[in-house]
Design a protein around this motif. Structure first.
Motif, PDB file in Angstrom:
ATOM      1  N   HIS A 142      44.234  17.255   3.248  1.00  9.45           N
ATOM      2  CA  HIS A 142      44.205  15.794   3.224  1.00  9.45           C
ATOM      3  C   HIS A 142      43.165  15.281   4.210  1.00  9.45           C
ATOM      4  CE1 HIS A 142      45.683  11.656   3.035  1.00  9.45           C
ATOM      5  NE2 HIS A 142      45.822  11.650   4.344  1.00  9.45           N
ATOM      6  N   LEU A 143      42.498  14.198   3.837  1.00  7.89           N
ATOM      7  CA  LEU A 143      41.529  13.513   4.692  1.00  7.89           C
ATOM      8  C   LEU A 143      42.105  12.158   5.076  1.00  7.89           C
ATOM      9  CD1 LEU A 143      38.750  12.981   5.962  1.00  7.89           C
ATOM     10  CD2 LEU A 143      37.893  12.439   3.670  1.00  7.89           C
ATOM     11  N   HIS A 144      42.381  11.986   6.359  1.00  8.78           N
ATOM     12  CA  HIS A 144      42.994  10.756   6.876  1.00  8.78           C
ATOM     13  C   HIS A 144      41.891   9.951   7.554  1.00  8.78           C
ATOM     14  CE1 HIS A 144      46.629   8.536   8.062  1.00  8.78           C
ATOM     15  NE2 HIS A 144      46.133   8.426   9.280  1.00  8.78           N
ATOM     16  N   ASP A 145      41.379   8.921   6.854  1.00 12.62           N
ATOM     17  CA  ASP A 145      40.251   8.163   7.387  1.00 12.62           C
ATOM     18  C   ASP A 145      40.694   6.844   8.001  1.00 12.62           C
ATOM     19  OD1 ASP A 145      40.785   6.521   5.194  1.00 12.62           O
ATOM     20  OD2 ASP A 145      38.709   6.497   4.483  1.00 12.62           O
ATOM     21  N   ILE A 146      39.723   6.016   8.379  1.00 11.78           N
ATOM     22  CA  ILE A 146      40.038   4.759   9.061  1.00 11.78           C
ATOM     23  C   ILE A 146      40.841   3.815   8.168  1.00 11.78           C
ATOM     24  CG2 ILE A 146      37.838   3.713   8.380  1.00 11.78           C
ATOM     25  CD1 ILE A 146      39.782   3.191  11.719  1.00 11.78           C
ATOM     26  N   HIS A 147      40.625   3.877   6.860  1.00  3.64           N
ATOM     27  CA  HIS A 147      41.399   3.030   5.956  1.00  3.64           C
ATOM     28  C   HIS A 147      42.841   3.528   5.858  1.00  3.64           C
ATOM     29  CE1 HIS A 147      37.841   0.809   4.883  1.00  3.64           C
ATOM     30  NE2 HIS A 147      37.217   1.923   4.536  1.00  3.64           N
ATOM     31  N   ALA A 148      43.027   4.844   5.831  1.00  2.00           N
ATOM     32  CA  ALA A 148      44.381   5.407   5.812  1.00  2.00           C
ATOM     33  C   ALA A 148      45.127   5.050   7.087  1.00  2.00           C
ATOM     34  CB  ALA A 148      44.324   6.919   5.641  1.00  2.00           C
ATOM     35  N   ALA A 149      44.379   4.870   8.181  1.00  2.76           N
ATOM     36  CA  ALA A 149      44.976   4.481   9.467  1.00  2.76           C
ATOM     37  C   ALA A 149      45.133   2.965   9.579  1.00  2.76           C
ATOM     38  CB  ALA A 149      44.125   4.994  10.623  1.00  2.76           C
ATOM     39  N   GLU A 150      44.938   2.272   8.445  1.00  4.22           N
ATOM     40  CA  GLU A 150      45.077   0.824   8.385  1.00  4.22           C
ATOM     41  C   GLU A 150      44.158   0.113   9.369  1.00  4.22           C
ATOM     42  OE1 GLU A 150      49.324   0.236   8.737  1.00  4.22           O
ATOM     43  OE2 GLU A 150      49.650   0.817   6.638  1.00  4.22           O
ATOM     44  N   LEU A 151      42.932   0.672   9.482  1.00  3.65           N
ATOM     45  CA  LEU A 151      41.852   0.093  10.284  1.00  3.65           C
ATOM     46  C   LEU A 151      42.198  -0.008  11.766  1.00  3.65           C
ATOM     47  CD1 LEU A 151      40.702  -2.656   7.776  1.00  3.65           C
ATOM     48  CD2 LEU A 151      39.562  -0.481   8.266  1.00  3.65           C
ATOM     49  N   ARG A 152      43.094   0.868  12.199  1.00  2.00           N
ATOM     50  CA  ARG A 152      43.439   0.935  13.628  1.00  2.00           C
ATOM     51  C   ARG A 152      42.986   2.311  14.126  1.00  2.00           C
ATOM     52  NH1 ARG A 152      49.559  -1.315  13.942  1.00  2.00           N
ATOM     53  NH2 ARG A 152      49.267  -0.761  16.144  1.00  2.00           N
ATOM     54  N   PRO A 153      41.801   2.363  14.741  1.00  2.00           N
ATOM     55  CA  PRO A 153      41.157   3.642  15.044  1.00  2.00           C
ATOM     56  C   PRO A 153      41.813   4.403  16.183  1.00  2.00           C
ATOM     57  CG  PRO A 153      39.919   1.868  16.040  1.00  2.00           C
ATOM     58  CD  PRO A 153      41.001   1.214  15.208  1.00  2.00           C
ATOM     59  N   LYS A 154      41.575   5.703  16.198  1.00  6.63           N
ATOM     60  CA  LYS A 154      41.901   6.482  17.393  1.00  6.63           C
ATOM     61  C   LYS A 154      41.185   5.846  18.577  1.00  6.63           C
ATOM     62  CE  LYS A 154      40.147  10.152  15.335  1.00  6.63           C
ATOM     63  NZ  LYS A 154      39.649  11.538  15.106  1.00  6.63           N
ATOM     64  N   PRO A 155      41.812   5.760  19.738  1.00  6.45           N
ATOM     65  CA  PRO A 155      43.072   6.408  20.124  1.00  6.45           C
ATOM     66  C   PRO A 155      44.336   5.557  19.947  1.00  6.45           C
ATOM     67  CG  PRO A 155      42.003   5.551  22.083  1.00  6.45           C
ATOM     68  CD  PRO A 155      41.093   5.235  20.931  1.00  6.45           C
ATOM     69  N   GLU A 156      44.305   4.522  19.088  1.00 10.63           N
ATOM     70  CA  GLU A 156      45.565   3.805  18.843  1.00 10.63           C
ATOM     71  C   GLU A 156      46.570   4.774  18.217  1.00 10.63           C
ATOM     72  OE1 GLU A 156      45.880  -0.031  17.131  1.00 10.63           O
ATOM     73  OE2 GLU A 156      43.818  -0.594  17.647  1.00 10.63           O
ATOM     74  N   PRO A 157      47.807   4.798  18.677  1.00 11.44           N
ATOM     75  CA  PRO A 157      48.802   5.753  18.153  1.00 11.44           C
ATOM     76  C   PRO A 157      49.134   5.560  16.681  1.00 11.44           C
ATOM     77  CG  PRO A 157      49.498   4.855  20.281  1.00 11.44           C
ATOM     78  CD  PRO A 157      48.317   4.034  19.835  1.00 11.44           C
ATOM     79  N   HIS A 158      48.898   4.366  16.154  1.00 10.91           N
ATOM     80  CA  HIS A 158      49.332   4.021  14.800  1.00 10.91           C
ATOM     81  C   HIS A 158      48.857   5.027  13.748  1.00 10.91           C
ATOM     82  CE1 HIS A 158      50.792   1.319  11.678  1.00 10.91           C
ATOM     83  NE2 HIS A 158      49.614   1.352  11.087  1.00 10.91           N
ATOM     84  N   GLY A 159      47.575   5.371  13.787  1.00  7.93           N
ATOM     85  CA  GLY A 159      47.031   6.293  12.789  1.00  7.93           C
ATOM     86  C   GLY A 159      47.629   7.678  12.863  1.00  7.93           C
ATOM     87  N   TYR A 160      47.911   8.141  14.063  1.00  5.42           N
ATOM     88  CA  TYR A 160      48.533   9.448  14.263  1.00  5.42           C
ATOM     89  C   TYR A 160      49.931   9.454  13.642  1.00  5.42           C
ATOM     90  CZ  TYR A 160      45.047   9.770  18.090  1.00  5.42           C
ATOM     91  OH  TYR A 160      43.906   9.764  18.848  1.00  5.42           O
ATOM     92  N   GLU A 161      50.672   8.379  13.915  1.00 11.78           N
ATOM     93  CA  GLU A 161      52.039   8.284  13.403  1.00 11.78           C
ATOM     94  C   GLU A 161      52.059   8.205  11.878  1.00 11.78           C
ATOM     95  OE1 GLU A 161      53.230   4.808  15.503  1.00 11.78           O
ATOM     96  OE2 GLU A 161      53.490   5.851  17.425  1.00 11.78           O
ATOM     97  N   LEU A 162      51.103   7.451  11.313  1.00 11.04           N
ATOM     98  CA  LEU A 162      51.027   7.348   9.858  1.00 11.04           C
ATOM     99  C   LEU A 162      50.713   8.698   9.224  1.00 11.04           C
ATOM    100  CD1 LEU A 162      49.103   4.000   9.200  1.00 11.04           C
ATOM    101  CD2 LEU A 162      51.503   4.492   8.710  1.00 11.04           C
ATOM    102  N   LEU A 163      49.763   9.416   9.789  1.00 14.47           N
ATOM    103  CA  LEU A 163      49.406  10.726   9.255  1.00 14.47           C
ATOM    104  C   LEU A 163      50.619  11.653   9.236  1.00 14.47           C
ATOM    105  CD1 LEU A 163      47.472  12.949   8.322  1.00 14.47           C
ATOM    106  CD2 LEU A 163      46.816  13.288  10.720  1.00 14.47           C
TER     107      LEU A 163
END
Length: 232
Positions: A142-163
């Motif tokens: 799987h490729l988890h990009d900025i759109h999959a992270a709902e435009l909240r980039p690393k290091p915001e925790p949101h993308g990590y939690e979503l993945l």
């Protein structure tokens, strides 16, 4: 030794890992290629057109956003209402001739047991182009990009939690590999094992606190072969 086991020397650190999460830029290819410098140039040109400023001022604004918000895009969205799709399509329109195939990395990834993912602050079309250029596009689930992270980039925790939530990843059995030390802090907070690729990325050593870095390396392909042992 086969790819089904982790070498004894690394068993204590990585033996429990069943999910491997890799950053893309300046991580799965060396920072020394200068590929990201091309993106950097296009970011500056984009800001010049957007704000009607000279190159030096555009550079200052770009770096302000990068340092303050984690990515240039995040700052432009928050402070200037930039359309992320337009921005990402523009700045990623670069030639990839600076990046070549890496059979050693491909072999290492192929032997690595468990699930493999890419987690990038870039967008998926660009990431796929780079992965294909390196010859490792077929190695990842799987490729988890900025759109999959709902435009909240690393290091915001949101993308990590979503993945983790979307892919059913147990953070306590995951390892994250990153060239930006600050991006490992949220991974560690979730319980992941962390690997810092210290290879000269801009601000790569920012927040390089040993408290959230389990392993420090300089090349992912070499590390994988050390981890797994050379094939007979």
């Amino acid at each position: 030794m086969t790819g089904s086991t982790v070498s004894r020397a690394h068993q204590a650190t990585f033996g429990h890992v069943t999910a491997w999460i890799f950053d893309l830029d300046n991580c799965l290819y060396p920072a020394s290629t200068g590929l990201f410098a091309l993106i950097d140039e296009r970011m500056g040109a984009y800001i010049q057109r957007l704000l009607g400023v000279e190159a030096a001022e555009a550079k200052r604004i770009q770096k302000h956003h990068f340092h303050t918000h984690g990515t240039t895009l995040a700052g432009l969205m928050k402070e200037h209402g930039v359309d992320p799709h337009d921005f990402l399509e523009d700045v990623h329109a670069i030639p990839l001739d600076r990046v070549g195939a890496n059979p050693r990395l491909a072999q290492g990834l192929g032997r690595l047991p468990g699930r493999k993912f890419v987690f990038t602050n870039g967008d998926a079309p660009y990431a796929r182009r780079v992965l294909e250029r390196i010859g490792i596009h077929d190695q990842f689930e799987h490729l988890h990009d900025i759109h999959a992270a709902e435009l909240r980039p690393k290091p915001e925790p949101h993308g990590y939690e979503l993945l983790c939530a979307r892919m059913g990843i147990d953070p306590s059995r995951a390892c994250m590999v990153e060239d930006m030390a600050q991006n490992l802090r949220p991974a560690k907070a979730l319980g992941m094992t962390t690997v810092w690729v210290d290879n000269g990325s801009e601000r790569g050593n920012h927040d390089a606190d040993p408290g959230h870095i389990d392993c420090r390396i300089s090349d992912v392909g070499d590390w994988l072969h050390d981890l797994l042992g050379e094939e007979a």
